[in-house]
Design a protein around this motif. Sequence first.
Motif, PDB file in Angstrom:
ATOM      1  N   LEU A 187     -23.218   5.003  -5.855  1.00  0.00           N
ATOM      2  CA  LEU A 187     -24.765   5.151  -6.009  1.00  0.00           C
ATOM      3  C   LEU A 187     -25.329   5.424  -4.771  1.00  0.00           C
ATOM      4  CD1 LEU A 187     -27.208   4.039  -7.953  1.00  0.00           C
ATOM      5  CD2 LEU A 187     -26.744   1.525  -6.723  1.00  0.00           C
ATOM      6  N   PHE A 188     -24.617   5.200  -3.772  1.00  0.00           N
ATOM      7  CA  PHE A 188     -25.341   5.472  -2.156  1.00  0.00           C
ATOM      8  C   PHE A 188     -24.897   6.712  -1.681  1.00  0.00           C
ATOM      9  CE2 PHE A 188     -25.056   0.730  -2.625  1.00  0.00           C
ATOM     10  CZ  PHE A 188     -26.381   0.555  -2.699  1.00  0.00           C
ATOM     11  N   LEU A 189     -24.031   7.621  -2.546  1.00  0.00           N
ATOM     12  CA  LEU A 189     -23.688   8.841  -2.112  1.00  0.00           C
ATOM     13  C   LEU A 189     -22.917   8.704  -1.071  1.00  0.00           C
ATOM     14  CD1 LEU A 189     -26.920  11.035  -2.852  1.00  0.00           C
ATOM     15  CD2 LEU A 189     -24.805  10.554  -4.488  1.00  0.00           C
ATOM     16  N   LEU A 190     -21.979   7.534  -1.001  1.00  0.00           N
ATOM     17  CA  LEU A 190     -20.965   7.584   0.181  1.00  0.00           C
ATOM     18  C   LEU A 190     -19.627   7.296  -0.252  1.00  0.00           C
ATOM     19  CD1 LEU A 190     -23.275   5.177   2.608  1.00  0.00           C
ATOM     20  CD2 LEU A 190     -22.853   7.566   2.805  1.00  0.00           C
ATOM     21  N   LYS A 191     -18.571   7.378   0.531  1.00  0.00           N
ATOM     22  CA  LYS A 191     -17.136   7.007  -0.139  1.00  0.00           C
ATOM     23  C   LYS A 191     -16.799   6.611   1.283  1.00  0.00           C
ATOM     24  CE  LYS A 191     -15.588  11.807   0.486  1.00  0.00           C
ATOM     25  NZ  LYS A 191     -15.107  12.825  -0.259  1.00  0.00           N
ATOM     26  N   ASP A 192     -15.727   5.497   1.164  1.00  0.00           N
ATOM     27  CA  ASP A 192     -14.973   4.981   2.175  1.00  0.00           C
ATOM     28  C   ASP A 192     -13.669   5.720   2.278  1.00  0.00           C
ATOM     29  OD1 ASP A 192     -16.540   3.120   2.773  1.00  0.00           O
ATOM     30  OD2 ASP A 192     -15.833   1.779   1.588  1.00  0.00           O
ATOM     31  N   ILE A 193     -13.023   5.952   3.490  1.00  0.00           N
ATOM     32  CA  ILE A 193     -11.639   6.457   3.794  1.00  0.00           C
ATOM     33  C   ILE A 193     -10.690   5.446   4.233  1.00  0.00           C
ATOM     34  CG2 ILE A 193     -10.241   8.166   4.961  1.00  0.00           C
ATOM     35  CD1 ILE A 193     -12.401  10.095   5.150  1.00  0.00           C
ATOM     36  N   TRP A 194      -9.849   4.917   3.547  1.00  0.00           N
ATOM     37  CA  TRP A 194      -9.067   4.142   3.799  1.00  0.00           C
ATOM     38  C   TRP A 194      -7.642   4.571   4.490  1.00  0.00           C
ATOM     39  CZ3 TRP A 194      -8.568  -1.402   2.561  1.00  0.00           C
ATOM     40  CH2 TRP A 194      -9.802  -1.836   2.050  1.00  0.00           C
ATOM     41  N   CYS A 195      -7.057   3.796   5.377  1.00  0.00           N
ATOM     42  CA  CYS A 195      -5.832   4.223   5.895  1.00  0.00           C
ATOM     43  C   CYS A 195      -4.875   3.133   5.763  1.00  0.00           C
ATOM     44  CB  CYS A 195      -5.909   4.489   7.461  1.00  0.00           C
ATOM     45  SG  CYS A 195      -4.387   5.189   8.148  1.00  0.00           S
ATOM     46  N   ALA A 196      -3.516   3.291   5.619  1.00  0.00           N
ATOM     47  CA  ALA A 196      -2.389   2.236   5.612  1.00  0.00           C
ATOM     48  C   ALA A 196      -1.151   2.954   6.267  1.00  0.00           C
ATOM     49  CB  ALA A 196      -1.978   1.788   4.182  1.00  0.00           C
ATOM     50  N   VAL A 197      -0.414   1.910   7.071  1.00  0.00           N
ATOM     51  CA  VAL A 197       1.012   2.092   7.697  1.00  0.00           C
ATOM     52  C   VAL A 197       1.924   1.391   6.958  1.00  0.00           C
ATOM     53  CG1 VAL A 197       2.171   2.096   9.525  1.00  0.00           C
ATOM     54  CG2 VAL A 197       0.156   3.362   9.751  1.00  0.00           C
ATOM     55  N   ILE A 198       2.972   2.004   6.324  1.00  0.00           N
ATOM     56  CA  ILE A 198       3.819   1.235   5.521  1.00  0.00           C
ATOM     57  C   ILE A 198       5.237   1.487   6.445  1.00  0.00           C
ATOM     58  CG2 ILE A 198       5.118   1.332   3.521  1.00  0.00           C
ATOM     59  CD1 ILE A 198       2.472   2.260   1.883  1.00  0.00           C
ATOM     60  N   ALA A 199       5.793   0.366   6.585  1.00  0.00           N
ATOM     61  CA  ALA A 199       7.226   0.613   7.112  1.00  0.00           C
ATOM     62  C   ALA A 199       8.278   0.625   6.000  1.00  0.00           C
ATOM     63  CB  ALA A 199       7.650  -0.852   7.800  1.00  0.00           C
ATOM     64  N   LEU A 200       9.444   1.245   6.216  1.00  0.00           N
ATOM     65  CA  LEU A 200      10.532   1.855   4.977  1.00  0.00           C
ATOM     66  C   LEU A 200      11.605   1.152   5.644  1.00  0.00           C
ATOM     67  CD1 LEU A 200       9.232   5.684   4.821  1.00  0.00           C
ATOM     68  CD2 LEU A 200       8.662   3.477   3.242  1.00  0.00           C
ATOM     69  N   GLU A 201      12.472   0.706   4.200  1.00  0.00           N
ATOM     70  CA  GLU A 201      13.523   0.151   4.472  1.00  0.00           C
ATOM     71  C   GLU A 201      14.699   0.485   3.475  1.00  0.00           C
ATOM     72  OE1 GLU A 201      15.774  -4.314   4.561  1.00  0.00           O
ATOM     73  OE2 GLU A 201      13.580  -4.300   4.328  1.00  0.00           O
ATOM     74  N   ARG A 202      15.813   0.934   3.704  1.00  0.00           N
ATOM     75  CA  ARG A 202      16.821   1.381   2.819  1.00  0.00           C
ATOM     76  C   ARG A 202      17.501   0.047   2.274  1.00  0.00           C
ATOM     77  NH1 ARG A 202      17.327   7.034   2.651  1.00  0.00           N
ATOM     78  NH2 ARG A 202      18.754   6.787   0.475  1.00  0.00           N
ATOM     79  N   ARG A 203      17.950   0.073   0.957  1.00  0.00           N
ATOM     80  CA  ARG A 203      18.651  -1.083   0.634  1.00  0.00           C
ATOM     81  C   ARG A 203      19.582  -0.713  -0.456  1.00  0.00           C
ATOM     82  NH1 ARG A 203      13.733  -5.944  -0.462  1.00  0.00           N
ATOM     83  NH2 ARG A 203      12.914  -5.579   1.538  1.00  0.00           N
ATOM     84  N   ASN A 204      20.267  -1.879  -0.900  1.00  0.00           N
ATOM     85  CA  ASN A 204      21.297  -1.768  -2.039  1.00  0.00           C
ATOM     86  C   ASN A 204      22.216  -0.556  -1.859  1.00  0.00           C
ATOM     87  OD1 ASN A 204      22.316  -2.292  -4.393  1.00  0.00           O
ATOM     88  ND2 ASN A 204      21.197  -1.555  -5.569  1.00  0.00           N
ATOM     89  N   GLY A 205      22.897  -0.642  -0.772  1.00  0.00           N
ATOM     90  CA  GLY A 205      23.476   0.746  -0.328  1.00  0.00           C
ATOM     91  C   GLY A 205      22.710   2.128  -0.345  1.00  0.00           C
ATOM     92  N   ASN A 206      21.540   1.975   0.122  1.00  0.00           N
ATOM     93  CA  ASN A 206      20.729   3.088   0.309  1.00  0.00           C
ATOM     94  C   ASN A 206      20.211   3.735  -1.014  1.00  0.00           C
ATOM     95  OD1 ASN A 206      20.671   3.253   3.201  1.00  0.00           O
ATOM     96  ND2 ASN A 206      22.476   4.764   3.156  1.00  0.00           N
ATOM     97  N   ASP A 207      20.683   2.891  -2.127  1.00  0.00           N
ATOM     98  CA  ASP A 207      20.052   3.280  -3.426  1.00  0.00           C
ATOM     99  C   ASP A 207      18.594   3.319  -3.605  1.00  0.00           C
ATOM    100  OD1 ASP A 207      22.442   4.756  -4.166  1.00  0.00           O
ATOM    101  OD2 ASP A 207      23.218   2.948  -4.956  1.00  0.00           O
TER     102      ASP A 207
END
Length: 366
Positions: A317-337
């Motif tokens: 409505l205000f002709l604006l948009k938000d840019i979001w950012c996220a940082v995600i830590a990754l982990e391998r489990r179940n024998g890397n499956d």
Amino acid sequence: MNPSQTKKETSPLFLSLPDDIILTCLARISRSYYPKLVLVCKKFRSLIVSKELIDARIHLDTHETVFQVRLQLPKDHFPSWYTLWIKPGQILTNQLEEKKTTYNRNIRLVEIPSSCYSYVPSRIRWPGSEMYVISLSSAPSSIMEFLNKETGLWCKAPDMRVAREKAIAGVLDGKIYVMGGAGADESVNWGEVFDPKTQTWESLHDPGAEHRFSSIRKIGMIEGEIYVLSNEEWDSVYDPKEGKWDVTRRTFVHCIIDDVWYYYGQESCLWYDTNSDQWRMVRGLATFNENCGYRMIDIANYNGKLLILWEDREYDLFLLKDIWCAVIALERRNGNDEVWGNIEWASIVLTVPISSVFLCGRGFES
């Protein structure tokens, strides 16, 4: 009182210090302070964008991961570069879970002053004990340099076969591959490879007009092949052993972390399982998937973690948009499956006019 004498007496003491002392001080602090420090004075600006500061950070082992994006705003004639700025010493939170939609001033995309555009850090690669630098300047250049870690000196490496503008580089099996930046009609030297052992360049096989993209978003190395991700409707893959090019499926936005492909589809984040030869969902991101989806902008390798950018148009409505950012830590489990993701933080980092266009993003060590 003499005006010039007054100015001299009130000048900051640090401006009279030798450059090497100032460089040492700048190299010991987080790069998060640099966007503001370049505005203090011309001397700071010239030192912060200098190659000598990169040398000092390498010598002191204080180099950091940098992430930058290029945006075209409707009011500007030319695109602008922004760098991800995180205020040091802050406890970062996941605003998705907290259901906050306010601008977090501790994490944001900060515009890089136009006076520093030509000094955006060069792309740096480590095939062995030496650090190689290829310019990201808009001016075509064939120059490559390397920094010998034992001597701490910059040396000139053999020139590329052709001058390139904002070329993309990557390392595979100890060799440096450089592509693009020479024009889509450059059939002979569109791509080339440098062997640090022999100190020689060789042209890659001509990929053909359908593979010679005018713009390359990034390249990735996985299982002995080079994936060229473009801004076109398709991507390409190059097999160095066979000298063969192929068209590969155009996914959405992708990156490589620890030799694993990740990309974000319309509903979830996926990783490529080479054992089963299929894309599988990254687990543990249900809340994130509900808030992201088709609004994805880019993903990148951020110091071994997954950095994701997306937009929220709740302010249409205000002709604006938000840019979001996220940082995600990754982990391998179940024998890397399985791959599980844990959101370390998520926040709004910039609000722009809704017609603004994202051009590219890049992450590197500097």
